[in-house]
Design an enzyme around this catalytic site. Structure first.
Site, PDB file in Angstrom:
ATOM      1  N   GLU A   1     -28.623  30.532 -49.272  1.00  9.99           N
ATOM      2  CA  GLU A   1     -28.178  29.260 -49.773  1.00  9.99           C
ATOM      3  C   GLU A   1     -27.256  29.304 -51.092  1.00  9.99           C
ATOM      4  O   GLU A   1     -26.308  28.808 -51.313  1.00  9.99           O
ATOM      5  CB  GLU A   1     -29.160  28.099 -50.074  1.00  9.99           C
ATOM      6  CG  GLU A   1     -29.221  26.940 -49.129  1.00  9.99           C
ATOM      7  CD  GLU A   1     -30.294  25.954 -49.656  1.00  9.99           C
ATOM      8  OE1 GLU A   1     -30.938  25.842 -50.775  1.00  9.99           O
ATOM      9  OE2 GLU A   1     -30.841  25.154 -48.817  1.00  9.99           O
TER      10      GLU A   1
ATOM     11  N   HIS B   1     -41.425  47.386 -32.571  1.00 10.32           N
ATOM     12  CA  HIS B   1     -41.335  47.378 -31.282  1.00 10.32           C
ATOM     13  C   HIS B   1     -40.582  46.455 -30.482  1.00 10.32           C
ATOM     14  O   HIS B   1     -40.636  46.183 -29.342  1.00 10.32           O
ATOM     15  CB  HIS B   1     -43.013  47.126 -30.604  1.00 10.32           C
ATOM     16  CG  HIS B   1     -43.905  48.029 -31.283  1.00 10.32           C
ATOM     17  ND1 HIS B   1     -44.519  49.333 -30.641  1.00 10.32           N
ATOM     18  CD2 HIS B   1     -44.271  48.250 -32.475  1.00 10.32           C
ATOM     19  CE1 HIS B   1     -45.208  49.915 -31.460  1.00 10.32           C
ATOM     20  NE2 HIS B   1     -45.151  49.521 -32.647  1.00 10.32           N
TER      21      HIS B   1
ATOM     22  N   LYS C   1     -26.627  16.953 -44.057  1.00 13.26           N
ATOM     23  CA  LYS C   1     -27.567  15.757 -44.579  1.00 13.26           C
ATOM     24  C   LYS C   1     -26.610  14.566 -44.411  1.00 13.26           C
ATOM     25  O   LYS C   1     -27.143  13.603 -44.088  1.00 13.26           O
ATOM     26  CB  LYS C   1     -28.261  15.843 -46.098  1.00 13.26           C
ATOM     27  CG  LYS C   1     -29.130  16.934 -46.147  1.00 13.26           C
ATOM     28  CD  LYS C   1     -29.736  16.897 -47.601  1.00 13.26           C
ATOM     29  CE  LYS C   1     -30.743  17.902 -48.103  1.00 13.26           C
ATOM     30  NZ  LYS C   1     -31.338  17.845 -49.421  1.00 13.26           N
TER      31      LYS C   1
HETATM   32  O1  PA5 Z   1     -32.498  24.493 -52.267  1.00 17.13           O
HETATM   33  C1  PA5 Z   1     -32.203  23.182 -52.413  1.00 17.13           C
HETATM   34  O2  PA5 Z   1     -31.455  22.600 -52.916  1.00 17.13           O
HETATM   35  C2  PA5 Z   1     -32.427  22.613 -50.811  1.00 17.13           C
HETATM   36  O3  PA5 Z   1     -33.113  23.521 -49.730  1.00 17.13           O
HETATM   37  C3  PA5 Z   1     -33.550  21.545 -51.171  1.00 17.13           C
HETATM   38  O4  PA5 Z   1     -34.795  21.901 -51.853  1.00 17.13           O
HETATM   39  C4  PA5 Z   1     -33.797  20.752 -49.894  1.00 17.13           C
HETATM   40  O5  PA5 Z   1     -32.587  20.305 -49.231  1.00 17.13           O
HETATM   41  C5  PA5 Z   1     -34.703  19.502 -49.991  1.00 17.13           C
HETATM   42  O6  PA5 Z   1     -34.274  18.795 -51.078  1.00 17.13           O
HETATM   43  P1  PA5 Z   1     -35.125  17.517 -51.769  1.00 17.13           P
HETATM   44  O7  PA5 Z   1     -35.829  18.235 -52.663  1.00 17.13           O
HETATM   45  O8  PA5 Z   1     -33.948  16.755 -52.466  1.00 17.13           O
HETATM   46  O9  PA5 Z   1     -35.615  16.689 -50.698  1.00 17.13           O
END
Ligand code: PA5
Length: 418
Positions: free
Chosen positions: A281, A302, A410
């Site tokens: 990310e 394996h 999203k």
């Molecule tokens: O690292 C990030 O920003 C994302 O992976 C969020 O943690 C994830 O989408 C969850 O978002 P939220 O905490 O707003 O529910």
């Protein structure tokens, strides 16, 4: 206390190549001081002690209150806590005898949208005493919001007006419907710091509350992170964070577009999932990025062992090596050719044998030595990788703290559901 070790003698990268990044690493360090979402950098040295004590007290209350604790969240609001709990707990913690476990069973929900998973979990726990913790920075993410509503309904059926006393929320200090609900219904709640993004938040209340409920010493964990903060403070090229970040970028430019994290200890499986989220990310944007993946050894030797040795050489390996595992077994059966040897001794030979075989074929190999699986080293390790990831992202010329790609899916999903 000795720290984690960074071994990079087998990367085929010369000192001169690393030195060329001197100026770039300096400016990356400067950005860590000035950019948004860098609250995690100083967090281990300036967190609020009152919040910490409140988390510890709340965790004790939860341990006394329930047999089953359900942690609801996804992405950065899920994977760090799970990585820690799986790494530091008994391999079979949820099925240990309750007396031996000394903590509630812990299950995770809201990290997928499977009706089957959630129905089976609900059926499994519905006759037990339950508490739940919903974690969402935005308070609006589809997966946790659905799971929360299912388990909240169960609690309300079971405990009526007292349900609120078993619901815990970790979310933004003011934004989002979860904050509104937490305040209105007076759930015990904690704040996700504004300046810390999901994947950098495991050492904040996001990870600390569920980890403390699992009986893990979170003060020790932050002490480990504090040690790492001081250890990796300077933009000096002998700093392992700088070296690793630079090496990743050199290897990337040489066509090594995949980093394969490998662990020979199954307890690290979710830690590698956390690494995948952290690097994927943070760096995967603008058409750039090293694709992070993971292998569980020796299981995957394996299957994927063949590809590693002989396949498309588009990757480098980063081995997470536990120097002193918690337990061991000796082979004493006289008929067995390994008589007199221990499992860990043979596991060490597998690590070394794979390294030798791969290095002979010029596969770059990095090794991170973790002295032992303790809260202290978990904290140190998390901080180390967060810093490496941020620096590496800057060197790649991307902003490591946003996730426009995640936001895009999203939004599309919300449109479809409207
Ligand atoms: O690292 C990030 O920003 C994302 O992976 C969020 O943690 C994830 O989408 C969850 O978002 P939220 O905490 O707003 O529910």
């Amino acid at each position: 206390m000795e720290g984690i070790g960074f071994k990079a003698n087998d990367t085929f990268i010369g000192k001169g190549e690393i030195n060329q990044y001197n100026e770039k690493i300096k400016s990356a360090y400067e950005r860590l001081e000035t950019d948004a979402y860098t609250g995690w950098v100083d967090y281990p040295v300036n967190y609020d002690e009152e919040v910490m004590q409140n988390i510890i007290e709340t965790a004790k209350k939860i341990q006394d209150q329930c047999e089953v604790f359900i942690v609801i969240g996804i992405g950065g609001s899920y994977i760090g806590a799970r990585a820690c709990i799986e790494m530091l707990s008994h391999s079979f913690y949820n099925i240990l005898d309750a007396k031996e476990r000394k903590m509630p069973q812990i299950f995770f929900a809201g990290h997928n949208i499977s009706g089957t998973y959630h129905k089976e979990l609900l059926d499994l726990v519905k006759d037990k005493d339950i508490s739940i913790c919903v974690i969402s920075k935005s308070g609006t993410t589809t997966e946790p919001s659905m799971a929360f509503s299912i388990f909240k309904e169960q609690l309300e059926k079971k405990y009526g007006n007292n349900a609120s006393d078993r619901i815990y929320a970790i979310t933004d200090k003011e934004k989002g419907i979860l904050r509104k609900e937490a305040d209105e219904k007076e759930y015990t709640s904690f704040i996700v710091p504004d300046d810390i993004g999901g994947r950098y938040s495991v050492l904040s209340p996001v990870g600390l509350l569920p980890i403390a409920v699992a009986g893990i010493d979170i003060e020790d964990m932050l002490e480990g992170a504090r040690k790492a903060y001081h250890q990796y403070l300077n933009e000096d090229l002998s700093n392992p964070c700088c070296q690793y970040a630079i090496m990743r970028n050199i290897l990337y430019k040489e066509g090594k577009i995949i980093e394969v994290f490998e662990a020979y200890e199954p307890k690290l499986q979710y830690f590698m999932e956390w690494l995948k989220q952290l690097f994927g990310e943070s760096e995967g944007k603008e058409g750039k990025g090293i694709y992070p993946t993971s292998l569980q050894m020796s299981t995957d030797l394996h299957s994927m062992g063949q590809f590693l040795q002989d396949g498309n050489q588009c990757f480098f390996e980063t081995v997470l090596n536990v120097v002193q595992p918690q337990n061991d077994l000796m082979i004493s059966d006289g008929d067995n050719k390994f008589k007199g040897r221990s499992m860990n001794e043979v596991n060490d030979k597998a690590v070394e044998g794979v390294r030798l075989a791969h290095v002979e074929d010029n596969i770059p190999n990095i090794r991170i030595d973790i002295p032992s699986l303790t809260p202290y080293y978990f904290g140190q390790l998390v901080y180390f990788f967060e810093k490496v990831c941020a620096l590496s992202g800057y060197l790649m010329d991307v902003f490591p703290f946003d996730q426009p790609g995640v936001e895009k899916y999203k939004e599309k999903m919300r449109q479809l559901l409207r």
